[in-house]
Design a protein around this motif. Sequence first.
Motif, PDB file in Angstrom:
ATOM      1  N   SER A  37       0.824  -1.205   0.000  1.00  0.00           N
ATOM      2  CA  SER A  37       0.000   0.000   0.000  1.00  0.00           C
ATOM      3  C   SER A  37       0.859   1.255   0.000  1.00  0.00           C
ATOM      4  N   ARG A  38       0.501   2.165  -0.887  1.00  0.00           N
ATOM      5  CA  ARG A  38       1.214   3.446  -0.948  1.00  0.00           C
ATOM      6  C   ARG A  38       1.151   4.169   0.393  1.00  0.00           C
ATOM      7  N   ASP A  39      -0.033   4.214   0.993  1.00  0.00           N
ATOM      8  CA  ASP A  39      -0.198   4.986   2.226  1.00  0.00           C
ATOM      9  C   ASP A  39       0.466   4.309   3.415  1.00  0.00           C
ATOM     10  N   LEU A  40       0.391   2.984   3.498  1.00  0.00           N
ATOM     11  CA  LEU A  40       1.083   2.283   4.578  1.00  0.00           C
ATOM     12  C   LEU A  40       2.591   2.418   4.407  1.00  0.00           C
ATOM     13  N   SER A  41       3.052   2.424   3.158  1.00  0.00           N
ATOM     14  CA  SER A  41       4.481   2.616   2.897  1.00  0.00           C
ATOM     15  C   SER A  41       4.912   4.012   3.320  1.00  0.00           C
ATOM     16  N   TRP A  42       4.048   5.006   3.083  1.00  0.00           N
ATOM     17  CA  TRP A  42       4.397   6.362   3.504  1.00  0.00           C
ATOM     18  C   TRP A  42       4.547   6.433   5.013  1.00  0.00           C
ATOM     19  N   LEU A  43       3.668   5.775   5.765  1.00  0.00           N
ATOM     20  CA  LEU A  43       3.788   5.782   7.215  1.00  0.00           C
ATOM     21  C   LEU A  43       5.108   5.160   7.654  1.00  0.00           C
ATOM     22  N   LYS A  58      -7.324   0.140   9.031  1.00  0.00           N
ATOM     23  CA  LYS A  58      -5.911  -0.213   9.153  1.00  0.00           C
ATOM     24  C   LYS A  58      -5.040   1.040   9.213  1.00  0.00           C
ATOM     25  N   LEU A  59      -5.352   2.009   8.372  1.00  0.00           N
ATOM     26  CA  LEU A  59      -4.561   3.232   8.297  1.00  0.00           C
ATOM     27  C   LEU A  59      -4.636   4.012   9.603  1.00  0.00           C
ATOM     28  N   MET A  60      -5.816   4.082  10.189  1.00  0.00           N
ATOM     29  CA  MET A  60      -5.968   4.826  11.432  1.00  0.00           C
ATOM     30  C   MET A  60      -5.262   4.129  12.600  1.00  0.00           C
ATOM     31  N   ILE A  61      -5.283   2.805  12.622  1.00  0.00           N
ATOM     32  CA  ILE A  61      -4.560   2.080  13.677  1.00  0.00           C
ATOM     33  C   ILE A  61      -3.068   2.382  13.590  1.00  0.00           C
ATOM     34  N   GLU A  62      -2.511   2.323  12.393  1.00  0.00           N
ATOM     35  CA  GLU A  62      -1.086   2.615  12.218  1.00  0.00           C
ATOM     36  C   GLU A  62      -0.782   4.069  12.581  1.00  0.00           C
ATOM     37  N   SER A  63      -1.667   4.968  12.209  1.00  0.00           N
ATOM     38  CA  SER A  63      -1.453   6.390  12.515  1.00  0.00           C
ATOM     39  C   SER A  63      -1.543   6.651  14.016  1.00  0.00           C
ATOM     40  N   GLN A  64      -2.501   6.016  14.670  1.00  0.00           N
ATOM     41  CA  GLN A  64      -2.633   6.174  16.117  1.00  0.00           C
ATOM     42  C   GLN A  64      -1.395   5.640  16.840  1.00  0.00           C
ATOM     43  N   ASN A  65      -0.882   4.503  16.397  1.00  0.00           N
ATOM     44  CA  ASN A  65       0.320   3.927  17.016  1.00  0.00           C
ATOM     45  C   ASN A  65       1.514   4.871  16.854  1.00  0.00           C
ATOM     46  N   PHE A  66       1.647   5.445  15.663  1.00  0.00           N
ATOM     47  CA  PHE A  66       2.745   6.382  15.425  1.00  0.00           C
ATOM     48  C   PHE A  66       2.594   7.618  16.300  1.00  0.00           C
ATOM     49  N   HIS A  67       1.383   8.143  16.357  1.00  0.00           N
ATOM     50  CA  HIS A  67       1.084   9.315  17.176  1.00  0.00           C
ATOM     51  C   HIS A  67       1.445   9.057  18.644  1.00  0.00           C
ATOM     52  N   ARG A  68       1.118   7.887  19.139  1.00  0.00           N
ATOM     53  CA  ARG A  68       1.423   7.551  20.538  1.00  0.00           C
ATOM     54  C   ARG A  68       2.930   7.510  20.778  1.00  0.00           C
ATOM     55  N   VAL A 119      15.154   4.014  -2.746  1.00  0.00           N
ATOM     56  CA  VAL A 119      13.854   4.683  -2.757  1.00  0.00           C
ATOM     57  C   VAL A 119      13.662   5.358  -1.404  1.00  0.00           C
ATOM     58  N   ARG A 120      13.734   6.673  -1.392  1.00  0.00           N
ATOM     59  CA  ARG A 120      13.674   7.395  -0.117  1.00  0.00           C
ATOM     60  C   ARG A 120      12.344   7.201   0.602  1.00  0.00           C
ATOM     61  N   GLY A 121      11.242   7.361  -0.102  1.00  0.00           N
ATOM     62  CA  GLY A 121       9.940   7.395   0.545  1.00  0.00           C
ATOM     63  C   GLY A 121       9.080   6.195   0.255  1.00  0.00           C
ATOM     64  N   ILE A 122       8.005   6.409  -0.490  1.00  0.00           N
ATOM     65  CA  ILE A 122       7.028   5.357  -0.785  1.00  0.00           C
ATOM     66  C   ILE A 122       7.645   4.307  -1.690  1.00  0.00           C
ATOM     67  N   CYS A 123       7.501   3.041  -1.305  1.00  0.00           N
ATOM     68  CA  CYS A 123       7.925   1.938  -2.166  1.00  0.00           C
ATOM     69  C   CYS A 123       6.845   0.862  -2.116  1.00  0.00           C
ATOM     70  N   CYS A 124       6.142   0.682  -3.213  1.00  0.00           N
ATOM     71  CA  CYS A 124       5.051  -0.296  -3.284  1.00  0.00           C
ATOM     72  C   CYS A 124       5.530  -1.645  -3.792  1.00  0.00           C
ATOM     73  N   LEU A 125       6.801  -1.777  -4.110  1.00  0.00           N
ATOM     74  CA  LEU A 125       7.391  -3.046  -4.554  1.00  0.00           C
ATOM     75  C   LEU A 125       7.817  -3.864  -3.344  1.00  0.00           C
ATOM     76  N   ARG A 126       7.624  -5.174  -3.420  1.00  0.00           N
ATOM     77  CA  ARG A 126       8.102  -6.077  -2.365  1.00  0.00           C
ATOM     78  C   ARG A 126       9.426  -6.700  -2.803  1.00  0.00           C
ATOM     79  N   PRO A 127      10.524  -6.399  -2.138  1.00  0.00           N
ATOM     80  CA  PRO A 127      11.797  -7.028  -2.514  1.00  0.00           C
ATOM     81  C   PRO A 127      11.932  -8.405  -1.866  1.00  0.00           C
TER      82      PRO A 127
END
Length: 705
Positions: free
Chosen positions: A18-24, A90-100, A575-583
């Motif tokens: 996911s682009r957005d999960l990768s950004w987080l 899913k996005l909000m759970i990850e964001s809340q964890n980061f915020h905490r 790749v500095r930021g978003i990476c949607c590829l799985r290595p």
Amino acid sequence: MIVTDRMEETIQASDLISRDLSWLKFNERVFDQVKKEQRNIFEKLKFMAITASNLDEFFMIRVGSLYNYLDYDKVRVDYSGLREDAFKMKLMIESQNFHRRQHETFMEELLPSTEEEGFILSNVKNLLDEEQKIIKDYFFKAVYPMLTPMVFDGYHTFPILMNKLLIFGVITINQGDKKDNRKLSFVQIPSNIPRFFEIERENVMIYVPIEEVIREHVFSLFRNVNIESVNLFRITRNGDFTLEESEDMDTNFLEEVKRKLNERKTGRVVRIEIEEGYSKWMINLLKERWIINDDSIFKIPRKSLMDFTGLWQVIGNKRFKDKIPPTPPPIPPLSYPDAATEDIFQVLKHKDVLLHHPYNSMEPIMDLLEKAADDPHVMAIKMTIYRLSKNSNIVNALLRAVENGKHVSVLFEVKARFDEENNIREAKRLQKAGCFVIYGISNLKTHTKLLLIVKKEESKVTRYVHLGSGNYNEETSRIYTDIGLLTTNEVLANDVSEFFNVITGHSLPSTYQNLLTSPREMRNRLIEFIEKEAENARNGLKSGIFIKINSLEDSEFIFALYRASQAGVPIKLIVRGICCLRPGRPGLSENIQVISIVGEFLEHSRIYHFHNDGDSRTYVGSADAMVRSFDKRLESLFRVETSVLEKQVMNILSYNLRDNVNAYVMQEDGSYIHKEPNKGEEVFNIHKEFFKLTPAMISDVKLIE
């Protein structure tokens, strides 16, 4: 909020991340800088402020975009395989964890060490008596006149609350009234009031948050009523919009941009940050008003700080100017060692100059442009502009060129996110002076970075060209790593001239020789190069793909890399930021390695290098491997052909792959592990090593043995 095992299985089963999960995950790597032991408190606060600014933009744009689907019942299937509602969960759970984690780190690791570094964050009650008097005087003389309580009840409409401002929600009851007659008033703290009130003691600076100054005296705004509760909060609004431009770029277009900018101020609320201990009555009212769920409410501990971006005031205090480690002075470009003494026009007639910022200064570009503005033999200047610094010397040089009678054409991208107002203002200055200004092309953003100077010299005309990966911005050029090429090469000059004719007029391009452009051909040509490497690998020839970009998101491009990996091509991606590829996924991408460089400078350059059995192809420019770059933007990549300059670009890739200080290695599941020096291996920090570079050090650079 529960993410089921089935949802996690769906996410991990996808061949794309996911682009957005990768950004987080990217923002977590920025946040990791806060925990680096070698950084002092001021550096840590800087990265804390950056993570907060990043998260604000993420909610405004990415979460805002998601709400565009949710609010209008449109289907959206993320790369993770999840539909819009499940993905938001899913996005909000990850964001809340980061915020905490942000706030725990701030309270437990940063706040306890501030006093020994010479400053304290304090509330009013902990100040000395005379200091409290100073605060009181400041409030009534400077702050009180700026505040406007706005009541919401049966007689007053709900006020417009602004994006990203600190706001007090004050619940009051008239004396003698019943509790169900309570009223809610809002007090917004204007953005032009300093975030902290500063008190200077002999050995320490005291920073009092503006909300604590107001909280201490809030009673003065609500006289003769009972204050039931005072609740500090902050909202983030949807800042994502799509301009519906017509093909005719008339004056209505600028009005459309201005209208959309105003809509940002009133877009739907996508996040509420609120201080713990808040009124449940108020939050329920806000949730109902803004149609927002509990998962989008982020609680701030009372001992922490709301909006870490305000920490820039602390970091920027002159008292602490020596606390931020200085950046070494720029070194001369390897291909232009006498930059300070030689005439840039004469140099470029004989050789190309490759610039690597911030290790090389932006001065050669400014020197070329300023000389062109005054040179009576220069006939025309054409330029694309995406982001400018405030009080830009670029604009001043262009204005002078117009005054000196030269033809000046500038394509100003007024849709450059969050820089629209500055770009519109500067574009109008140029237009008023007589410059030919183009405000973007149809529904495409112009992201390419090009400069063309036409000069008559004796019996011929010479075209001086600059192509780059970075913005013409003097400020960011000191903190962003970018690559630029200054040249009079006729092939590139023809390509750039043709490209300007396309973007400023009504012309269909012929085939470019050394330029790849989008939205016309870039994706297809790059995939052709990838497929050629796969063919070489299958035929037993040497192959290799080395790419350095900001973001990797385009699925066609990613699956081409997967096919090349399966053919045996070694692929190394930076790749500095978003990476949607799985290595490293078995049967899919075993031959692909991905690293991310996050450190002192923001990695911004884009490089695409294909080994091609020794007959290498190396392209540099402004484009990432994203759908928007390939389909929705005017972008360009230019080929670096000169052997010595190509080796310099290859060395940039090589150094990035060697870094063991700023590098994070991506795992198959989308997580990252910080790269550490192996036992006996020397520390290699590219943000220091590039300042030491000499021509001899790149003479034998190889990416494939």
